[in-house]
Design a protein around this motif. Structure first.
Motif, short mmCIF file in Angstrom:
data_model
loop_
_atom_site.label_atom_id
_atom_site.label_comp_id
_atom_site.label_asym_id
_atom_site.label_seq_id
_atom_site.Cartn_x
_atom_site.Cartn_y
_atom_site.Cartn_z
N UNK A 71 -59.15 -61.01 45.86
CA UNK A 71 -59.59 -61.89 44.76
C UNK A 71 -59.09 -63.32 44.99
N UNK A 72 -57.90 -63.43 45.59
CA UNK A 72 -57.37 -64.76 45.93
C UNK A 72 -58.29 -65.46 46.92
N UNK A 73 -58.76 -64.71 47.93
CA UNK A 73 -59.67 -65.32 48.93
C UNK A 73 -61.00 -65.70 48.29
N UNK A 74 -61.47 -64.83 47.38
CA UNK A 74 -62.76 -65.11 46.74
C UNK A 74 -62.70 -66.33 45.83
N UNK A 75 -61.49 -66.63 45.36
CA UNK A 75 -61.31 -67.82 44.52
C UNK A 75 -61.71 -69.07 45.32
N UNK A 76 -61.33 -69.09 46.59
CA UNK A 76 -61.70 -70.23 47.45
C UNK A 76 -63.22 -70.33 47.57
N UNK A 77 -63.84 -69.15 47.71
CA UNK A 77 -65.30 -69.13 47.86
C UNK A 77 -65.96 -69.65 46.59
N UNK A 78 -65.39 -69.26 45.45
CA UNK A 78 -65.96 -69.70 44.17
C UNK A 78 -65.74 -71.20 43.98
N UNK A 79 -64.70 -71.70 44.56
CA UNK A 79 -64.42 -73.13 44.50
C UNK A 79 -65.55 -73.89 45.19
N UNK A 130 -56.82 -57.42 31.53
CA UNK A 130 -55.67 -57.97 32.27
C UNK A 130 -56.07 -58.51 33.64
N UNK A 131 -57.18 -57.96 34.19
CA UNK A 131 -57.64 -58.47 35.50
C UNK A 131 -58.04 -59.94 35.37
N UNK A 132 -58.75 -60.25 34.26
CA UNK A 132 -59.19 -61.65 34.08
C UNK A 132 -58.02 -62.57 33.78
N UNK A 133 -57.02 -62.02 33.08
CA UNK A 133 -55.84 -62.85 32.80
C UNK A 133 -55.14 -63.23 34.11
N UNK A 134 -55.07 -62.24 35.00
CA UNK A 134 -54.39 -62.48 36.28
C UNK A 134 -55.28 -63.26 37.26
N UNK A 135 -56.58 -63.00 37.19
CA UNK A 135 -57.53 -63.63 38.14
C UNK A 135 -58.70 -64.21 37.36
N UNK A 136 -58.54 -65.44 36.84
CA UNK A 136 -59.59 -65.99 35.97
C UNK A 136 -60.92 -66.23 36.68
N UNK A 137 -60.92 -66.16 38.02
CA UNK A 137 -62.19 -66.33 38.74
C UNK A 137 -63.12 -65.13 38.56
#
Ligand code: SF4
Length: 439
Positions: free
Chosen positions: A64-72, A92-99
């Motif tokens: 999910x961290x890597x996908x955050x870059x893609x979403x950026x 809780x998934x969205x709280x931890x990973x708002x992307x």
């Protein structure tokens, strides 16, 4: 309607692989999506997650961290999370990973076209993990491959082993009606599939929730009659439900392969009780002996957990002893990983990580030598394999499995894919065999 590109990343067991085939099938048939592999080109990326071990969860959050870059780079990208972590963690998934835009549960895959449409059209964030218990029958499935297919025959589990999250993430056992399974198998046969694997968390308790109408050996007998299907496998079997009737069915039904995954987990009765596994080691060994009397060539594999809370050196030695006694064809070996909400997570006697690692290494090396010896004993023998396709490491070569589930690589033409052929085993390796095609 313009097609949208969909990519799916799957973690965990065959049940999850099957669910991903269902996700792809439903979204292609009803949502106007096209399945692709390239994440950079995807408009929607769905992660089908596994929470059986902590490591599996960590992998999901790093992805999910890597996908955050893609979403950026592409703010219109939709990211969804399904599977066991989604079912357990929800918001809780969205709280931890708002992307993340969408969280969906293990039993509401059929709602995905509508959930994704809402996310896209209303620019909403949605969490839907309400289980649709009444309807577990698959509608559309986009199967990988053309020779073997997985079929889910049930959902959930009632066993509550002390270390396992499945009863919490996939709910209680619910068996599919046998006529629907039979129909699915007939459809697969018509499409040219040759081998089916029946899937469930505990397949041999199939039917216990169907008012005694049918049990697992009866289901095997029913499916054995489907023309066109040549091999039937099943996974996973719980030792407490592994019955004489099932051994008889395996011995007498020609399409049912001589192969069983029968997870013992530990060789110590003390640990068995703490794990809430509901069988004794003596009974387990007795059942394996019965199976080998009827089917001496049967391939037997197991799961082993080392370092379960309270595991003493003497318990561990009993596990080593059991592995020497049974001589498994192979095992799936795990270090105990405490899962939230499971009873074992708060048991006293949590085992130190170094001890777990040392026990893991000891079992690994023991099992490697057994597996290799067993493979070597097949050198020179003639085996039937069903050719599945190109070998993973070298697509120029063919790969297939023996009836007792050993992987065999062989040279031959693509025209053999989907066919049963006789081969001579010429060389044993640790995890596969080298074969030579016989005329
Ligand atoms: S039988 Fe035990 S280990 Fe298997 S899914 Fe059920 S609770 Fe988990």
């Amino acid at each position: 309607m313009e097609q949208k590109n969909l990519a799916i990343i799957t973690y965990g067991c065959q049940m999850n692989e099957y669910d991903s085939e269902m996700v792809a099938g439903v979204l292609q048939a009803q949502g106007g999506y096209r399945l692709i592999d390239d994440l950079e080109q995807a408009q929607v990326i769905l992660l089908n997650t596994c929470s059986i071990r902590e490591k599996a969860e960590q992998k999901v959050f790093s992805e999910l961290g890597r996908l955050k870059q893609l979403k950026h780079k592409n703010p219109d990208l939709i990211i969804g999370v399904g599977g066991c972590i989604a079912q357990r963690e929800g918001y809780r998934i969205m709280e931890r990973s708002p992307q993340v835009d969408l969280v969906f549960g293990t039993r509401n895959i059929k709602l995905l076209p509508q959930l994704l449409a809402e996310v896209i059209n209303k620019k909403a964030k949605i969490v839907n993990t309400e289980p649709l218990l009444e309807d577990i029958n698959p509608t559309y499935i986009e199967r990988k491959g053309k020779v073997k297919a997985w079929i889910s025959i049930m959902q959930g589990c009632n066993n509550f082993c002390a270390y396992c999250v499945v009863p919490y993430t996939r709910g209680p056992q619910q068996s599919r009606p046998s006529w629907q399974i039979e129909q699915e198998v007939k459809d697969l046969a018509q499409q040219g599939f040759k081998e089916i694997t029946l899937l469930g968390q505990n397949v041999n308790s199939y039917g216990q929730d169907l008012n005694g109408e049918i049990d697992f050996p009866d289901l095997l007998a029913l499916l054995n009659q489907v023309e066109g299907i040549e091999r039937i496998r099943f996974v996973t079997s719980h030792p407490k439900d592994f019955s004489e009737r099932l051994i008889k069915a395996m011995a007498e039904l020609p399409k049912v392969c001589e192969s069983i995954h029968l997870p013992v987990q530990s060789g110590s009765n003390y640990i068995m009780e703490r794990m809430n596994r509901k069988y004794r080691i003596e009974d387990y060994v007795d059942k394996v002996e019965q199976l080998r009397t009827r089917l001496p060539q049967a391939g037997i594999t197991s799961d082993i957990i080392v370092g379960f809370p309270g595991e003493r050196e003497e318990d561990f030695c009993q596990t080593e002893e059991l592995i020497r006694t049974i001589e498994y064809d192979n095992i799936f070996l795990f270090k105990y990983s405490a899962r939230p909400e499971t009873p074992a997570a708060s048991f006293p006697g949590q085992v130190n990580e170094n001890i777990k690692q040392e026990r893991f290494n000891r079992i690994l090396s023991l099992q490697k030598s057994i597996t290799f010896e067993k493979n070597q004993s097949l050198e020179g023998s003639v085996q039937e394999i069903l050719v599945e396709g190109g070998s993973k490491k070298n697509p120029e070569r063919l790969t297939g499995r023996t009836r007792n589930n050993k992987i065999v690589n062989v040279d031959g033409s693509d025209s053999l894919i989907g066919k049963k052929v006789m081969i001579k085993i010429v060389r044993a390796k640790l995890y596969s065999l080298e074969g030579q095609l016989l005329n």
